[in-house]
Scaffold this motif. Sequence first.
Motif, mmCIF file in Angstrom:
data_model
loop_
_atom_site.group_PDB
_atom_site.id
_atom_site.type_symbol
_atom_site.label_atom_id
_atom_site.label_comp_id
_atom_site.label_asym_id
_atom_site.label_seq_id
_atom_site.Cartn_x
_atom_site.Cartn_y
_atom_site.Cartn_z
ATOM 1 N N PHE A 65 37.549 39.589 -38.566
ATOM 2 C CA PHE A 65 36.370 40.459 -38.493
ATOM 3 C C PHE A 65 35.317 39.876 -37.569
ATOM 4 C CE2 PHE A 65 32.317 42.208 -39.727
ATOM 5 C CZ PHE A 65 32.598 43.551 -40.000
ATOM 6 N N LEU A 66 35.026 38.592 -37.706
ATOM 7 C CA LEU A 66 33.981 37.975 -36.892
ATOM 8 C C LEU A 66 34.378 37.892 -35.418
ATOM 9 C CD1 LEU A 66 32.793 35.194 -39.348
ATOM 10 C CD2 LEU A 66 31.542 37.243 -38.657
ATOM 11 N N GLN A 67 35.659 37.703 -35.143
ATOM 12 C CA GLN A 67 36.108 37.721 -33.748
ATOM 13 C C GLN A 67 35.911 39.101 -33.135
ATOM 14 O OE1 GLN A 67 40.174 36.350 -33.734
ATOM 15 N NE2 GLN A 67 39.594 34.206 -33.556
ATOM 16 N N ASP A 68 36.244 40.146 -33.904
ATOM 17 C CA ASP A 68 36.040 41.499 -33.401
ATOM 18 C C ASP A 68 34.562 41.821 -33.247
ATOM 19 O OD1 ASP A 68 38.690 41.957 -33.202
ATOM 20 O OD2 ASP A 68 38.803 43.577 -34.673
ATOM 21 N N LEU A 69 33.733 41.291 -34.136
ATOM 22 C CA LEU A 69 32.290 41.509 -34.021
ATOM 23 C C LEU A 69 31.747 40.856 -32.752
ATOM 24 C CD1 LEU A 69 29.650 42.551 -35.213
ATOM 25 C CD2 LEU A 69 29.492 40.454 -36.570
ATOM 26 N N GLU A 70 32.219 39.650 -32.467
ATOM 27 C CA GLU A 70 31.796 38.966 -31.238
ATOM 28 C C GLU A 70 32.247 39.740 -30.004
ATOM 29 O OE1 GLU A 70 32.137 34.573 -29.109
ATOM 30 O OE2 GLU A 70 33.444 35.100 -30.787
ATOM 31 N N LEU A 100 25.559 43.127 -35.352
ATOM 32 C CA LEU A 100 25.601 43.550 -36.748
ATOM 33 C C LEU A 100 26.949 44.147 -37.139
ATOM 34 C CD1 LEU A 100 24.137 44.201 -39.411
ATOM 35 C CD2 LEU A 100 23.188 46.227 -38.313
ATOM 36 N N GLY A 101 27.558 43.566 -38.167
ATOM 37 C CA GLY A 101 28.800 44.094 -38.717
ATOM 38 C C GLY A 101 28.599 44.556 -40.152
ATOM 39 N N PHE A 102 29.388 45.538 -40.572
ATOM 40 C CA PHE A 102 29.322 46.052 -41.940
ATOM 41 C C PHE A 102 30.742 46.205 -42.455
ATOM 42 C CE2 PHE A 102 29.454 49.298 -45.161
ATOM 43 C CZ PHE A 102 28.335 49.069 -45.932
ATOM 44 N N PHE A 103 30.978 45.762 -43.693
ATOM 45 C CA PHE A 103 32.294 45.956 -44.300
ATOM 46 C C PHE A 103 32.134 46.663 -45.630
ATOM 47 C CE2 PHE A 103 36.365 45.295 -46.188
ATOM 48 C CZ PHE A 103 37.239 45.248 -45.111
ATOM 49 N N LEU A 104 32.897 47.749 -45.798
ATOM 50 C CA LEU A 104 32.861 48.515 -47.042
ATOM 51 C C LEU A 104 34.009 48.073 -47.937
ATOM 52 C CD1 LEU A 104 31.438 50.880 -48.526
ATOM 53 C CD2 LEU A 104 33.201 52.368 -47.559
ATOM 54 N N VAL A 157 51.011 37.835 -48.235
ATOM 55 C CA VAL A 157 49.792 37.411 -48.918
ATOM 56 C C VAL A 157 49.367 36.022 -48.470
ATOM 57 C CG1 VAL A 157 48.790 36.845 -51.169
ATOM 58 C CG2 VAL A 157 50.209 38.876 -50.917
ATOM 59 N N SER A 158 50.302 35.119 -48.260
ATOM 60 C CA SER A 158 49.965 33.749 -47.890
ATOM 61 C C SER A 158 49.447 33.638 -46.456
ATOM 62 C CB SER A 158 51.179 32.832 -48.076
ATOM 63 O OG SER A 158 52.260 33.253 -47.261
ATOM 64 N N THR A 159 49.813 34.556 -45.600
ATOM 65 C CA THR A 159 49.344 34.511 -44.201
ATOM 66 C C THR A 159 48.110 35.385 -43.968
ATOM 67 O OG1 THR A 159 50.931 36.262 -43.629
ATOM 68 C CG2 THR A 159 51.611 33.983 -43.257
ATOM 69 N N HIS A 160 47.875 36.362 -44.849
ATOM 70 C CA HIS A 160 46.718 37.247 -44.693
ATOM 71 C C HIS A 160 45.720 36.954 -45.814
ATOM 72 C CE1 HIS A 160 49.675 39.222 -42.170
ATOM 73 N NE2 HIS A 160 48.715 39.931 -41.628
ATOM 74 N N ASP A 161 45.207 35.740 -45.807
ATOM 75 C CA ASP A 161 44.268 35.350 -46.862
ATOM 76 C C ASP A 161 42.850 35.749 -46.477
ATOM 77 O OD1 ASP A 161 43.751 33.566 -44.842
ATOM 78 O OD2 ASP A 161 43.861 31.767 -46.085
ATOM 79 N N VAL A 162 41.880 35.367 -47.299
ATOM 80 C CA VAL A 162 40.496 35.769 -47.051
ATOM 81 C C VAL A 162 39.978 35.165 -45.746
ATOM 82 C CG1 VAL A 162 39.521 33.881 -48.425
ATOM 83 C CG2 VAL A 162 38.214 35.979 -48.105
ATOM 84 N N GLY A 163 40.456 33.979 -45.393
ATOM 85 C CA GLY A 163 40.037 33.366 -44.131
ATOM 86 C C GLY A 163 40.543 34.139 -42.929
ATOM 87 N N TYR A 164 41.783 34.606 -43.006
ATOM 88 C CA TYR A 164 42.343 35.417 -41.928
ATOM 89 C C TYR A 164 41.515 36.679 -41.744
ATOM 90 C CZ TYR A 164 45.727 38.357 -39.419
ATOM 91 O OH TYR A 164 46.332 39.182 -38.508
ATOM 92 N N TRP A 165 41.173 37.313 -42.849
ATOM 93 C CA TRP A 165 40.369 38.548 -42.810
ATOM 94 C C TRP A 165 38.989 38.292 -42.199
ATOM 95 C CZ3 TRP A 165 36.032 38.982 -46.229
ATOM 96 C CH2 TRP A 165 35.386 40.213 -46.205
ATOM 97 N N ALA A 166 38.312 37.250 -42.686
ATOM 98 C CA ALA A 166 36.960 36.962 -42.212
ATOM 99 C C ALA A 166 36.956 36.556 -40.746
ATOM 100 C CB ALA A 166 36.333 35.864 -43.067
#
Length: 864
Positions: A550-555, A233-237, A538-547
């Motif tokens: 996060f999911l790699q760290d959750l795993e 379980l992950g949570f993002f504020l 901005v071009s390298t840290h897009d929403v895909g990079y963020w997601a």
Amino acid sequence: MVSRSYSNLLELASGEPSSLGRLRRLIPRVVTASGIVPDIDSSSSSSDTDDTDDGSSSSGPNGRTIIVANQLPIRVHRRHGGGRGWSFSWDEDSLLLQLKDTIGDRAGGMEFIYVGCLGHEIPPSEQDEVSQVLLEKFNCVPTFLPPDLLSRFYHGFCKQHLWPLFHYMLPLSAELGGRFNRSLWQAYVSANKVFADKILEVISPDDDFVWVHDYHLMILPTFLRKRFNRVKLGFFLHSPFPSSEIYRTLPVREEILRALLNSDLIGFHTFDYARHFLSCCSRMLGLTYESKRGYIGLEYYGRTVSIKILSVGIHMGQLKSVLSLPGTEMKVLELMKQFSSQGRTMLLGVDDMDIFKGISLKLLAFEQLLLQHPGCQGKVVLVQIANPARGKGKDVVEVQAESHAMVKRINETFGRPGYEPVIMIDKPLQFYERVAYYVVAECCLVTAVRDGMNLIPYEYIVSRQGNERLDQAMGLSPSTPRKSMLVVSEFIGCSPSLSGAIRVNPWNIDAVADAMDSALEMPEAEKQLRHEKHYRYVSTHDVGYWANSFLQDLERTCKDHIRRRCWGIGFGLGFRVVALDPNFRKLSMEHIVSAYRRTSTRAILLDYDGTLMPQASIDKSPSQQSIEMLNSLCRDKNNVVFLVSARSRSTLSDWFSPCENLGMAAEHGYFLRLNRDAEWKTCIPVADCSWKPIAEPVMSLYTETTDGSTIEDKETSMVWCYEDADPDFGSCQAKELLDHLESVLANEPVSVKTGQNNVEVKPQGVSKGLVAEGLLSTMRERGLLPDFVLCIGDDRSDEDMFEVITGAVDGHSLPPSAEVFACTVGRKPSKAKYYLDDTAEIVRLMQGLASVSEQSSETFVSAQ
């Protein structure tokens, strides 16, 4: 107090696989939620206890992630004609959908399923049909909340309590924010419970990851953890997390904090938000965090809760496609004709119409700009796009009225025929229209007084980068350097990542006006450099990079779930899961008493502070009950009892003078004596204390600057204690003091260690482990080979004792059949194999053993 889930411990330990999750995976069920929401404790607690998995689950990067948010990324429309039936489409502007679009290629085709509300009320008679359509066509599971519950949950608790408070607005009066309303809190709990029930319908707990979003669902982790102890379980504020002084005013502060800690990974946009959260955990729950190899973690009942700091990005692909639309090009040409062709420079603001976006402050600053720089009059135009507010109430009405009044005043004062200094657009714009304004604007102004992230500056930067089609339309060469200027508030989440922006305090009207002037007058080459720097980020840290991050760290955080023994304790929102290593378990009274009865030569080593005496006690001296208990143990001729403490020998001699046969080790074992009448001996040659005049001034300096801290000067050691100081400041000072002392004492025969709320300097080679070795050696020399060893302690210094006695059997210091019990206080990583929860349980255990000794003595006397 333990919950009913505690009764599942035997089932958990048995390792029986659970088929429930797999059944749900094969046959997903979607049913409508009942109008009656049961209490948090109404559902039975159980643990997902499959210990047979080899760890090669299908989750990983190619598994399934359940995205949970208040709103589904779905647009809903009633079909034409007003009859029965609905049409659905993806909401392209939703971050949750962008997350899916951008992470797909990086995650190797990860499957997503969404759980959340629809933005339209669906009649109960149509909910089943709608649910089936959304599941089959969109992989969405709608959560239907009754209208009254939805209103009290969203517009009530979320928007009246949480949202203002998280943006630093205190309810100082009934008119300002509103007083805490317990019924709205109950609605929040009930709504979160409905979300949990929907997740339970589709989750495969052994395989799926769950990612919960934002402050609407902050207690959802407790409901999920209660049902599946090992849920990933992950949570993002997505909003700010306020400082502890603000957060602590919330009456349900601890319930929400503990619920968040039932997550495995908690994400924040900025370090400030994470720091505030960690400070709340420290001040309210006494939890400390550690940073290991770049990862921040909190130990919470044996579980490591990881903290993630990474701001969300934008959907680059979507924005670039909008830039290429013919409609965008036409709007850009229209705006250029309106502004550039007239010799006017556009400043742009894009904000929601609410009290935290600082629209009125921006207007005041623009007015100041026109006053101080008359040359801007007739040439500079502020276009303010005001999006509809997400909340409602008199605050919104007041902000709207104030903003329009200011616009009217500025235009009347500085306007002239064909020129309006401020253009207020308070109608909803299509995204392509907004992008066109970005393209034309020379500077973007984001002056919110508080905002969680705010992606407007990111969108502006990418829009100013343009594309070949827009270049042709605007008459630019492809080689023309790009430029952009940003004036951003210090109090928004994207500010730290925009180092090339002009950062301002939005409350300082003069400073904001000066920033606007600087943005207009800055040399072109510098504007280009700032733009290049921003666009690269901005071009390298897009929403895909963020997601993906996060999911790699959750795993990573959840990878050891399968090997941990888990069970739940606590009722209601105080529920939490205890997760322990398979070989680390609670010390059973029956087990140890049985071993105590059948053994004949026993060694007992006890720490004092934090073990027999609670750390928080004001009076640290032993009670009469403790003295009697120790005497009962010492009178048993089969026992050798040793008290091993960091305290001085004079203190121990004074406190335990009634205990004739009690062995004692003072100052971590530097001084030793076998009983009250024996002489004190030293475990190593007499210590050289010439280092004390060096250490004392350093400790005094930190004592003077840290209110509540003290120095304890012992015979061979010195301790700086900050137990009564501010926990955050004390911990910070302790780290500095540790480095300072290690530096100045580098050539001295001492070691500097941190302990429970203290920093201690003591002679090298002294440890409690030496006491354990010495005691076992002495007993062996006297022909007393212990077949029972009990060692209990609570802090790092006691780990040396645990290591010695657990290795004694392998080292042939003890017979192979010896019963060895190394026990720590509290569930935490330890070299001990057993734990008890607190000092009260330790005392009960020792009283039980003392009672057995007294019974044995009485039996022996009667037999005589």
